[in-house]
Design a protein around this motif. Structure first.
Motif, short mmCIF file in Angstrom:
data_model
loop_
_atom_site.label_atom_id
_atom_site.label_comp_id
_atom_site.label_asym_id
_atom_site.label_seq_id
_atom_site.Cartn_x
_atom_site.Cartn_y
_atom_site.Cartn_z
N SER A 31 0.78 -1.22 0.03
CA SER A 31 0.06 -0.10 0.18
C SER A 31 0.90 1.44 0.16
O SER A 31 0.35 2.35 -0.58
CB SER A 31 -0.95 -0.07 1.23
N GLY A 83 2.22 1.39 -3.35
CA GLY A 83 1.24 1.88 -4.35
C GLY A 83 0.89 3.55 -4.25
O GLY A 83 0.46 3.98 -4.96
N VAL A 125 -5.23 3.82 -5.16
CA VAL A 125 -4.22 2.89 -5.31
C VAL A 125 -3.76 2.27 -4.18
O VAL A 125 -3.82 1.05 -3.62
CB VAL A 125 -3.00 3.30 -6.09
N ALA A 157 -4.58 -1.51 -2.92
CA ALA A 157 -3.16 -2.38 -2.90
C ALA A 157 -3.21 -2.89 -1.23
O ALA A 157 -2.96 -3.86 -0.88
CB ALA A 157 -1.86 -1.51 -2.82
N HIS A 172 -5.38 -5.91 -1.29
CA HIS A 172 -5.12 -6.75 -2.50
C HIS A 172 -5.12 -8.31 -1.94
O HIS A 172 -5.49 -9.22 -3.00
CB HIS A 172 -4.01 -6.44 -3.28
N LEU A 177 -1.28 -0.10 -11.63
CA LEU A 177 -0.41 0.35 -10.58
C LEU A 177 -0.60 -0.38 -9.33
O LEU A 177 0.63 -0.56 -8.64
CB LEU A 177 -0.93 1.92 -10.23
N VAL A 178 -1.70 -0.88 -8.93
CA VAL A 178 -1.68 -1.80 -7.80
C VAL A 178 -1.06 -3.23 -8.10
O VAL A 178 -0.12 -3.40 -7.09
CB VAL A 178 -3.41 -2.26 -7.52
N ALA A 183 2.67 -2.41 -7.90
CA ALA A 183 3.00 -2.35 -6.42
C ALA A 183 3.44 -3.60 -5.83
O ALA A 183 4.46 -3.86 -4.95
CB ALA A 183 1.90 -1.54 -5.52
N ASP A 184 2.53 -4.59 -5.95
CA ASP A 184 2.80 -5.74 -5.69
C ASP A 184 3.76 -6.46 -6.16
O ASP A 184 4.76 -7.20 -5.50
CB ASP A 184 1.38 -6.75 -6.04
#
Length: 447
Positions: free
Chosen positions: A72, A75, A108, A112, A115, A247-248, A251-252
């Motif tokens: 997060s 993100g 995001v 995130a 997620h 974008l999520v 980030a992951d």
């Protein structure tokens, strides 16, 4: 797709449109999403759920909760940086509608944060063990009693779809689940399609699926509000991703690539000298050599290189997002952002080392085997009880088992699929420790 529609502040049950320029800046709707996720019981259970090393008691190894918090944060940075560029490119978003760069970061970050909220105990082996139970185990007996898509939901039990269920499922006193904004729900849906057909194309959005049949109407409501582009044929539900989903996902991808590798080094599963060279290859252009050589511990050296690597990949992912904005908005962008990274070779090397040294380490394999046994037993006991209840053939043991379930598990429906999904959802929410505790209780080992 257009950004004004994609940034919808609508929540479940709204009758009036929420306008961005009328929002309270001290408690913005997208920021409320983050709060609702972090205070949910389902999110709290992630503190005792496996990320890579199952049931690890080592304080520097990541759980699902620490991983989700880190994703997060990454993100939020990705969203803010991309949002700043998008508002420069489309000034009407700010001048007319009132959107700010930080809105993108808040959406995001919230998506995130959530997620992994639908992931079962024991990491990805948890998903596989639920699927195997219905595909090849005792759950095969339900195949002829369900539709193809209902049965496929169970055979390919998917944490992403289960997460959407957790975020949106209504129950008395909690209509609409967490009632997140539709923008955040859209960004959360990584694979906006149903379980069948499986992988109809090589498009990244078709890799898995994002909702169960039980949430079909909710999903369709969300995608209609957001204006997501319809894909596939008329008989199957499939849509293009919400642009912020990329974008999520980035980030992951950034976090698990770098941080799982870091865990492997700190646990001694990956040799330090060997491993640090791979990280240095990723950040060679930004490393401060003199500062690096002042660091005396493995953890400090890894932390320094990890921070540089994450920053490098954040900046590149934003550039790739802006460069491909048009294709992303019309639904033709078909890869993950990091698939186009100029550091793709270095990322691939790091992931390969993590696979061989961490994901396939003896400790991980041994505990995943235990996880399979635990979840298989829970599914066997609970689905038998549900089946016998629906067939009016409950045993005394079945009745006790059903009484032991929380009141939030709704088994009042006479629909077999709904009841099986309720059981799987209940099991998926258990932490690793609670799954083991429940397993022992059902085996009579807690006496």
């Amino acid at each position: 797709m257009n950004w004004e529609q994609l940034l919808s502040l609508k929540r479940f049950g709204d009758t009036n449109k929420r306008l961005r320029k009328e929002q309270d800046e001290t408690r913005l709707g997208f920021e409320v999403d983050y709060d609702r996720v972090i205070f949910s019981s389902e999110f709290r259970s992630l503190q005792d759920k496996t990320q890579v090393i199952p049931l690890s008691k080592t304080d520097f190894v990541h759980t699902r909760l620490t991983h989700s918090l880190e994703v997060s944060v990454v993100g939020r940075s990705l969203g803010r940086k991309a949002g700043q560029r998008l508002i420069e490119k489309h000034p009407y978003l700010q001048n007319i509608h009132g959107y700010q760069a930080n809105d993108f970061g808040a959406i995001v970050a919230a998506a995130a944060l959530a997620h992994d909220i639908g992931n079962p105990p024991f990491g990805h082996s948890g998903e596989k063990s639920i699927g195997e139970f219905f595909k090849t185990g005792k759950g095969v007996k339900f195949k002829d009693k369900l539709t193809q898509k209902e049965y496929q939901d169970l055979c390919d039990f998917e944490g992403n779809a289960n997460g959407f269920k957790i975020l949106t499922e209504s129950r008395p006193g909690r209509e609409g689940g967490l009632r997140l904004s539709y923008a955040t729900l859209g960004a959360f849906i990584k694979y906006p399609k149903e379980s069948l057909p499986k992988k109809p194309t090589t498009h990244i959005a078709d890799k898995k699926y994002g909702f169960f049949q039980s949430e079909k109407s909710v999903f369709l409501d969300v995608v209609k509000e957001l204006g997501l582009v319809k894909r596939g044929n008329d008989n199957d539900i499939s849509f293009s991703r919400h642009p912020l989903t990329y974008l999520v996902e980035a980030a992951d991808d950034i976090c698990y690539t770098i941080i799982d590798f870091e865990d492997g080094i700190n646990l001694g599963l990956i040799q330090e000298e060997y491993a640090l060279e791979y990280l240095i290859n990723l950040v060679r252009g930004s490393i401060n050599t003199s500062k690096y050589h002042e660091l005396t511990t493995t953890q400090d050296r890894v932390s320094y290189l990890r921070a540089l690597a994450i920053n490098t990949l954040i900046n590149e992912a934003v550039e790739l997002f802006i460069e491909n904005e048009e294709a992303i908005l019309d639904g033709t962008f078909s890869k993950a952002l990091l698939d186009l990274s100029k550091y793709k070779a270095q990322i691939k090397d790091i992931i390969q080392i993590s696979i061989s040294n961490v994901y396939q380490s003896e400790e991980v394999i041994d505990k995943e085997i235990s996880g399979y046994e635990v979840l298989n037993q829970l599914l066997s006991v609970y689905t038998d009880a549900v089946d016998n209840k629906l067939n009016n053939s409950l045993s005394s043991f079945n009745s006790l088992v059903l009484k032991s379930l929380p009141k939030t598990v709704n088994l009042n429906d006479d629909n077999l699929y709904s009841c099986l999904m309720a059981v799987c959802n209940y099991i998926s929410k258990l932490s690793d420790s609670n799954a083991i505790l429940t397993y022992r209780k059902l085996k009579g080992n807690h006496l």
